[in-house]
Motif scaffolding. Structure first.
Motif, PDB file in Angstrom:
ATOM      1  N   SER A   1      -3.439   1.287 -12.232  1.00  0.00           N
ATOM      2  CA  SER A   1      -2.795   2.566 -11.937  1.00  0.00           C
ATOM      3  C   SER A   1      -2.144   2.597 -10.553  1.00  0.00           C
ATOM      4  CB  SER A   1      -3.812   3.700 -12.048  1.00  0.00           C
ATOM      5  OG  SER A   1      -4.787   3.568 -11.032  1.00  0.00           O
TER       6      SER A   1
ATOM      7  N   ASP B   1       0.496   1.835  -7.649  1.00  0.00           N
ATOM      8  CA  ASP B   1       1.913   1.474  -7.614  1.00  0.00           C
ATOM      9  C   ASP B   1       2.063   0.122  -6.909  1.00  0.00           C
ATOM     10  OD1 ASP B   1       2.051   1.836  -4.781  1.00  0.00           O
ATOM     11  OD2 ASP B   1       2.653   3.924  -5.019  1.00  0.00           O
ATOM     12  N   ASP B   2       3.251  -0.471  -7.036  1.00  0.00           N
ATOM     13  CA  ASP B   2       3.480  -1.816  -6.513  1.00  0.00           C
ATOM     14  C   ASP B   2       3.178  -1.926  -5.026  1.00  0.00           C
ATOM     15  OD1 ASP B   2       4.224  -2.664  -9.003  1.00  0.00           O
ATOM     16  OD2 ASP B   2       6.340  -2.967  -8.517  1.00  0.00           O
ATOM     17  N   SER B   3       3.613  -0.968  -4.226  1.00  0.00           N
ATOM     18  CA  SER B   3       3.424  -1.082  -2.783  1.00  0.00           C
ATOM     19  C   SER B   3       1.939  -1.030  -2.408  1.00  0.00           C
ATOM     20  CB  SER B   3       4.229  -0.019  -2.030  1.00  0.00           C
ATOM     21  OG  SER B   3       3.790   1.271  -2.373  1.00  0.00           O
ATOM     22  N   ARG B   4       1.180  -0.142  -3.050  1.00  0.00           N
ATOM     23  CA  ARG B   4      -0.267  -0.045  -2.745  1.00  0.00           C
ATOM     24  C   ARG B   4      -0.999  -1.302  -3.207  1.00  0.00           C
ATOM     25  NH1 ARG B   4      -4.142  -0.074   0.017  1.00  0.00           N
ATOM     26  NH2 ARG B   4      -6.077   0.851  -0.646  1.00  0.00           N
TER      27      ARG B   4
END
Length: 165
Positions: free
Chosen positions: A58, A60-63
């Protein structure tokens, strides 16, 4: 009660002496040095048990990139015959302890006795920097063998939590 999920927290306070046989077809355990989000998500999704609180899918890519790029988060992948067979993830961000955040085998590699091999390597790697403790959690709605496998490796339960599904 139906719908209740029991989470068992287990720990070890000293390095165990585990002996396991290396897979007969060899095998290679490699640290995922540079995060590949697609590859990590493939591994995670392939072995995932239903633990929403830890659901990396769940993020996002940056996190996720930030998390996997943290040098205190280590992901190791087991390859057999050139194919990814399983992985484990260690979290060293809390001083003095290491959490075995996730460990699992991809479906084609289950039932071959590789769980002990993978867990023994995870435990050995977790103790490399001599923490005060190594810990892990497992849930009743995950793999029913997990609790026994962790206890085989030397983890002992220290807390049990119950939540409603």
């Amino acid at each position: 009660m139906a719908g209740d999920v029991i989470t068992t927290l287990l720990e070890m306070r000293e390095r165990p002496h585990l002996t396991v046989t290396r897979p007969h077809r060899g095998g290679m355990l490699l640290r995922l040095e540079e995060p590949s989000l697609d590859f990590y998500r493939f591994l995670y999704e392939s072995v995932a048990d239903p633990r929403p609180a830890r659901d990396r899918l769940s993020l996002d890519d940056s996190r996720l990139f930030e998390l996997l790029g943290d040098p205190l988060i280590e992901v190791f992948v087991l390859f057999l015959g050139g194919a990814p067979a399983g992985f484990f993830e260690l979290d060293r961000r809390t001083e003095g302890e290491v959490e075995l955040v996730h460990m699992g085998l991809l479906p084609p590699f289950r039932g071959r006795g590789l769980g002990k091999f993978l867990l023994a390597n995870a435990v050995e790697t977790a103790w490399d920097e001599e923490p005060d403790r190594v810990w892990v959690s497992t849930t009743s709605d995950g793999n029913p063998r997990s609790l026994l496998l962790y206890q085989w490796a030397g983890f002992t339960p220290f807390e049990t939590l119950t939540s409603t599904d």
